[in-house]
Design a protein around this motif. Structure first.
Motif, PDB file in Angstrom:
ATOM      1  N   TYR A 186       3.041  -7.623   3.003  1.00  0.00           N
ATOM      2  CA  TYR A 186       1.608  -7.798   3.161  1.00  0.00           C
ATOM      3  C   TYR A 186       1.251  -8.521   4.348  1.00  0.00           C
ATOM      4  CZ  TYR A 186       2.199 -11.723   0.197  1.00  0.00           C
ATOM      5  OH  TYR A 186       2.836 -12.896  -0.291  1.00  0.00           O
ATOM      6  N   SER A 187       0.011  -8.692   4.756  1.00  0.00           N
ATOM      7  CA  SER A 187      -0.436  -9.709   5.797  1.00  0.00           C
ATOM      8  C   SER A 187      -0.930 -10.927   5.310  1.00  0.00           C
ATOM      9  CB  SER A 187      -1.555  -8.979   6.231  1.00  0.00           C
ATOM     10  OG  SER A 187      -2.819  -9.050   5.733  1.00  0.00           O
ATOM     11  N   SER A 188      -1.221 -11.698   5.954  1.00  0.00           N
ATOM     12  CA  SER A 188      -1.553 -13.235   5.668  1.00  0.00           C
ATOM     13  C   SER A 188      -3.014 -13.354   5.101  1.00  0.00           C
ATOM     14  CB  SER A 188      -1.718 -14.155   6.885  1.00  0.00           C
ATOM     15  OG  SER A 188      -2.653 -13.703   7.955  1.00  0.00           O
ATOM     16  N   SER A 189      -3.563 -12.190   5.337  1.00  0.00           N
ATOM     17  CA  SER A 189      -5.062 -11.874   4.585  1.00  0.00           C
ATOM     18  C   SER A 189      -4.814 -11.232   3.265  1.00  0.00           C
ATOM     19  CB  SER A 189      -5.966 -11.253   5.428  1.00  0.00           C
ATOM     20  OG  SER A 189      -5.600  -9.915   5.706  1.00  0.00           O
ATOM     21  N   GLY A 190      -3.661 -10.970   2.821  1.00  0.00           N
ATOM     22  CA  GLY A 190      -3.412 -10.206   1.568  1.00  0.00           C
ATOM     23  C   GLY A 190      -3.254  -8.758   1.670  1.00  0.00           C
ATOM     24  N   TYR A 191      -3.556  -7.870   2.718  1.00  0.00           N
ATOM     25  CA  TYR A 191      -3.499  -6.623   2.910  1.00  0.00           C
ATOM     26  C   TYR A 191      -2.152  -6.206   2.938  1.00  0.00           C
ATOM     27  CZ  TYR A 191      -4.576  -1.854   4.521  1.00  0.00           C
ATOM     28  OH  TYR A 191      -4.579  -0.503   4.902  1.00  0.00           O
ATOM     29  N   CYS A 192      -2.098  -5.134   1.665  1.00  0.00           N
ATOM     30  CA  CYS A 192      -0.632  -4.679   1.696  1.00  0.00           C
ATOM     31  C   CYS A 192      -0.448  -3.343   2.457  1.00  0.00           C
ATOM     32  CB  CYS A 192      -0.593  -3.851  -0.077  1.00  0.00           C
ATOM     33  SG  CYS A 192       0.881  -3.416  -0.382  1.00  0.00           S
ATOM     34  N   TYR A 193       0.795  -3.527   3.117  1.00  0.00           N
ATOM     35  CA  TYR A 193       1.178  -2.333   4.016  1.00  0.00           C
ATOM     36  C   TYR A 193       2.045  -1.455   3.302  1.00  0.00           C
ATOM     37  CZ  TYR A 193      -0.906  -4.822   7.891  1.00  0.00           C
ATOM     38  OH  TYR A 193      -1.725  -5.466   8.858  1.00  0.00           O
ATOM     39  N   MET A 226       3.049   7.237  -4.690  1.00  0.00           N
ATOM     40  CA  MET A 226       3.513   5.872  -4.001  1.00  0.00           C
ATOM     41  C   MET A 226       3.708   6.072  -2.491  1.00  0.00           C
ATOM     42  SD  MET A 226       6.335   3.192  -4.797  1.00  0.00           S
ATOM     43  CE  MET A 226       7.926   4.246  -4.528  1.00  0.00           C
ATOM     44  N   ASP A 227       4.266   7.198  -2.264  1.00  0.00           N
ATOM     45  CA  ASP A 227       4.393   7.429  -0.671  1.00  0.00           C
ATOM     46  C   ASP A 227       2.985   7.624  -0.058  1.00  0.00           C
ATOM     47  OD1 ASP A 227       7.103   7.252  -0.679  1.00  0.00           O
ATOM     48  OD2 ASP A 227       7.551   9.531  -1.165  1.00  0.00           O
ATOM     49  N   ILE A 228       2.041   8.494  -0.855  1.00  0.00           N
ATOM     50  CA  ILE A 228       0.823   8.812  -0.397  1.00  0.00           C
ATOM     51  C   ILE A 228       0.278   7.321  -0.201  1.00  0.00           C
ATOM     52  CG2 ILE A 228      -1.413   9.697  -0.771  1.00  0.00           C
ATOM     53  CD1 ILE A 228       0.271  11.963  -2.146  1.00  0.00           C
ATOM     54  N   LEU A 229       0.258   6.422  -1.220  1.00  0.00           N
ATOM     55  CA  LEU A 229      -0.421   5.149  -1.185  1.00  0.00           C
ATOM     56  C   LEU A 229       0.128   4.472   0.299  1.00  0.00           C
ATOM     57  CD1 LEU A 229      -0.757   4.041  -4.787  1.00  0.00           C
ATOM     58  CD2 LEU A 229      -2.474   4.267  -3.001  1.00  0.00           C
ATOM     59  N   ASN A 230       1.447   4.203   0.212  1.00  0.00           N
ATOM     60  CA  ASN A 230       1.886   3.575   1.568  1.00  0.00           C
ATOM     61  C   ASN A 230       1.476   4.332   2.755  1.00  0.00           C
ATOM     62  OD1 ASN A 230       3.447   1.578   0.029  1.00  0.00           O
ATOM     63  ND2 ASN A 230       5.146   2.954  -0.417  1.00  0.00           N
ATOM     64  N   LYS A 231       1.495   5.678   2.983  1.00  0.00           N
ATOM     65  CA  LYS A 231       0.916   6.147   4.214  1.00  0.00           C
ATOM     66  C   LYS A 231      -0.362   5.920   4.423  1.00  0.00           C
ATOM     67  CE  LYS A 231       0.426  10.538   6.155  1.00  0.00           C
ATOM     68  NZ  LYS A 231       0.563  11.973   5.951  1.00  0.00           N
ATOM     69  N   ASN A 232      -1.234   5.714   3.377  1.00  0.00           N
ATOM     70  CA  ASN A 232      -2.791   5.501   3.605  1.00  0.00           C
ATOM     71  C   ASN A 232      -2.661   4.140   3.891  1.00  0.00           C
ATOM     72  OD1 ASN A 232      -3.647   7.939   3.141  1.00  0.00           O
ATOM     73  ND2 ASN A 232      -3.933   7.553   0.959  1.00  0.00           N
ATOM     74  N   PHE A 233      -2.055   3.014   3.402  1.00  0.00           N
ATOM     75  CA  PHE A 233      -2.018   1.635   3.675  1.00  0.00           C
ATOM     76  C   PHE A 233      -1.804   1.244   5.151  1.00  0.00           C
ATOM     77  CE2 PHE A 233      -0.601   0.461  -0.938  1.00  0.00           C
ATOM     78  CZ  PHE A 233      -1.850   0.318  -1.403  1.00  0.00           C
ATOM     79  N   ARG A 234      -0.841   2.069   5.896  1.00  0.00           N
ATOM     80  CA  ARG A 234      -0.498   2.065   7.163  1.00  0.00           C
ATOM     81  C   ARG A 234      -1.168   2.865   8.273  1.00  0.00           C
ATOM     82  NH1 ARG A 234       4.268   2.739   4.264  1.00  0.00           N
ATOM     83  NH2 ARG A 234       4.465   4.536   5.699  1.00  0.00           N
TER      84      ARG A 234
END
Length: 106
Positions: free
Chosen positions: A52-59, A1-9
């Motif tokens: 997440y953003s208004s376009s749906g991108y999860c941060y 989960m931490d790796i995913l969150n890091k990659n999202f940002r």
């Protein structure tokens, strides 16, 4: 989960307007973090909190694993704790407008 969150940002937060909401990830197996919520279209699964953003991108997201007595303060409640926890992922939260869509059904 931490790796995913890091990659999202990895490229930073490129939206000013952000939202905080919950989502269910469908799961029918046995796991102590599995939730059952009758009113959701996906009734069995893992409950996730997301920013997440208004376009749906999860941060960033966090999986809800039940009440955390150390982290949760009774005076402000679960919803506020979730928003504060997710805002910790932002480098500068004052640069963003947060729209929190958290429903509480006692």
């Amino acid at each position: 989960m931490d790796i995913l969150n890091k990659n999202f940002r990895q490229w930073g937060f490129f939206h000013e307007n952000l939202s905080v909401d919950e989502a269910m990830v469908k799961y029918f197996g046995h796991h102590p973090a599995k939730q059952f919520i009758r009113v959701k279209p996906v009734r069995f699964g893992f409950k996730d909190w997301m920013v997440y953003s208004s376009s749906g991108y999860c941060y960033a997201f966090e999986v809800y694993c039940g009440k955390d007595n150390e982290k949760e303060e009774e005076s402000i409640g679960l919803g506020v704790n979730v928003v504060i926890s997710l805002l910790e992922h932002l480098e500068n939260p004052v640069d963003h407008v947060i729209d929190s869509i958290i429903f509480y059904d006692p």
